[in-house]
Design an enzyme around this catalytic site. Structure first.
Site, PDB file in Angstrom:
ATOM      1  N   GLU A  49      21.326 -16.682  64.122  1.00 27.70           N
ATOM      2  CA  GLU A  49      21.776 -15.351  64.569  1.00 27.70           C
ATOM      3  C   GLU A  49      21.923 -14.371  63.402  1.00 27.70           C
ATOM      4  O   GLU A  49      22.001 -13.169  63.608  1.00 27.70           O
ATOM      5  CB  GLU A  49      23.138 -15.408  65.298  1.00 27.70           C
ATOM      6  CG  GLU A  49      23.161 -16.288  66.515  1.00 27.70           C
ATOM      7  CD  GLU A  49      24.542 -16.305  67.193  1.00 27.70           C
ATOM      8  OE1 GLU A  49      25.472 -15.628  66.709  1.00 27.70           O
ATOM      9  OE2 GLU A  49      24.673 -16.990  68.226  1.00 27.70           O
ATOM     10  N   GLU A  75      18.273 -14.366  63.992  1.00 29.18           N
ATOM     11  CA  GLU A  75      17.380 -14.587  65.134  1.00 29.18           C
ATOM     12  C   GLU A  75      18.076 -15.365  66.240  1.00 29.18           C
ATOM     13  O   GLU A  75      19.085 -16.007  66.022  1.00 29.18           O
ATOM     14  CB  GLU A  75      16.108 -15.323  64.711  1.00 29.18           C
ATOM     15  CG  GLU A  75      16.316 -16.501  63.766  1.00 29.18           C
ATOM     16  CD  GLU A  75      17.265 -17.552  64.229  1.00 29.18           C
ATOM     17  OE1 GLU A  75      17.084 -18.030  65.380  1.00 29.18           O
ATOM     18  OE2 GLU A  75      18.192 -17.913  63.469  1.00 29.18           O
TER      19      GLU A  75
END
Lengths: 350, 350
Positions: A318, A175
């Site tokens: 991420e 994310e």
């Protein structure tokens, strides 16, 4: 909600018999029994999840969901909000940490806009699933409407369904969303009953005063919205985020489709926690990539029943931890498939 | 001894200025400062060791040294002695754990016979450096002569020198030798002053009675041979093993040639410990692959000053932990070389 409930109803326990069969096969490989430790655990679990004795995990995809957060106006993050779309562009041009690590392990990164406050219209390489341009400030009211929560969660489920159709062997979560440790801490506090201070940390690196403020903002949001700790989707709606909801959906969808899913760090685990609260078998499909530096992460992993694979002091998100854990899981599967048995190699047993 | 002393005299501290330069470069990458934790440590250390701002670690070699141990007649291992040559053949045909994991991470395995009790004469694919057909039983006298110790150690140094000539970017250690946790425990006890019971464990999986016997055998050997704890090479000679001596040489040679070296588990760390006691800067070149299940390992790592990279509950050896750690180290170097900076990606800083 019908689609979500149907997905949840498809989740079944993994095949325990296949788990044992896989371990017996590992025990015949040319090594002392159990001497490859967690690699053997990964291999037998992948067999039990997929239901296949020779699982193929070569096709590995990491979904990096991006969303913005209304709560950033409260000064909870070190970085300005515009960094979310800037980083999305960085992902698309291959220059971010997740791109480097995914290339290294042979995984594909798919970037999903589920709620960024920026107009990416028509941009190629991005999966366009925007629910809204950021959540609302949850210290003043609910982060999202029920419809928005359902929409974001559905994004994740549909991507998992597509993975099943495409023969993806291993899925990772990731994310990007400036401010998103704040809703994540709010979710853990709401569900676990821990105090906000126990589960709230420095995110990208805020100082002491900002940390005190971040805790206050979360406490305010919880007091105002009163999320029902027994209703995980209510928690997600009131104090969550679009990328977190999409991760919840992805994890549910992977469990429903018998696909092993590797959850990244703090924020991903908040999404997985919601999924795990919705069905007790979700945890059987989940691998925890790593132990995040962020406090509160350990509480969540314990509640999900997942032991982190790596401890590299990451706090980036991420999907970076997921990428590295995925290659370790894949190596375990190769141990099962490629190592010689005692008989094949003519090696005496102990 | 002249060659060994010359090698030790070539060992210098790593370049601290390059270490700091590398960290500054990492701090400009599109991520919160320090958020990739140990990957950043790996990258800056590889720069400082190699002296190159863009180090190339794509050429990775794991040396798996094989040797037999006279002490196996005392019943210290679960597996029969003939498993050492059987496993060497397994390595050569690509069916062992180390082969699978090395293929997975793109490393080459080189198998070195430094003291196996078997005639491999003329066999291709094997590096023939046999010093003798196994050590002597150290519970009855010294494991090897001084000449044999020097010869085995020289094997490792010469392989490291060759790596320098061949442009190898990252070296890993591994070993195979039925009974070799016994000399490893003897080495730690002799050097650290810990009791034998504190540093002796189950190896390939011996039971309680066999463990009591193993401890007794090591105590006997130490009492009889009286290795000088201040003279690491005396310890190696009296209670060590040929593959352990070769690892000591490889680690010394890597340090002398500015090559980063990843040490595998318990036995490899015993070899590295001897090297580390011979020169205080050796540790700057060493990466500890993983935390072994074997007790006594943590003591050694602490003494060397190395923090293990992985904890996957391994107790196999061969270089299996090194292989997986090497790919994580390589990923750190790629972060340094491939990630975009804030400026390149147009991302705002915090």
């Amino acid at each position: 909600m019908k689609f979500i409930n149907e997905t949840i109803s498809r989740i079944k326990p993994v095949d325990k018999e296949k788990l044992e069969q896989a371990q017996r096969r590992l025990d015949n490989k040319t090594k002392p029994q159990g001497s490859l430790g967690r690699l053997e655990e990964f291999a037998r679990r992948i067999v039990a999840i997929s239901g296949v004795q020779d699982p193929d995990v070569s096709k590995k995809i990491i979904f990096t969901f991006a969303g913005d957060h209304g709560v950033t106006v409260e000064g909870v993050s070190l970085f300005p909000r515009e960094v979310t779309p800037q980083m999305v562009l960085n992902f698309l041009s291959g220059g971010a940490g997740i791109n480097v690590l995914s290339r290294h392990v042979g995984a594909e990164v798919r970037v999903v806009d589920v709620g960024v406050d920026y107009d990416f219209e028509g941009m190629s390489g991005l999966i366009h699933k925007k629910v809204a341009r950021g959540t609302k400030n949850f210290s003043k009211g609910p982060a999202m409407s029920r419809e928005q929560m359902v929409a974001a969660l559905t994004v994740g489920i549909e991507l998992a369904d597509q993975c099943r159709a495409d023969g993806v062997g291993l899925v990772g979560t990731g994310e990007m969303g400036i401010g998103n440790t704040t809703p994540s801490s709010a979710i853990i506090a709401a569900i676990s009953g821990k105090t906000v201070a126990e589960v709230t940390h420095r995110g990208t690196g805020i100082g002491d005063a900002a940390l005190v403020n971040k805790i206050r903002v979360i406490e305010l949001g919880l007091a105002l919205n009163k999320p029902d700790s027994k209703d995980p989707l209510d928690v997600l709606e009131k104090v969550g985020g679009f990328e977190i909801a999409a991760i919840t959906g992805l994890v549910l969808g992977c469990a429903a489709n018998s696909i092993p899913v590797v959850i990244d760090g703090f924020i991903s685990t908040a999404g997985a926690l919601i999924a795990s609260e919705l069905h007790p078998c979700v945890r059987e499909y989940v691998f925890a990539a790593h132990q995040s530096v962020e406090i509160g992460h350990a509480f969540m992993l314990e509640r999900i029943g997942a032991e982190p694979i790596l401890d590299l002091k990451f706090r980036l998100g991420e999907g970076t931890g997921a990428a590295l854990a995925m290659t370790l899981i894949e190596s375990g599967v190769k141990i099962l498939k490629e190592m010689a048995t005692f008989e094949q190699a003519g090696v005496s047993q102990g």
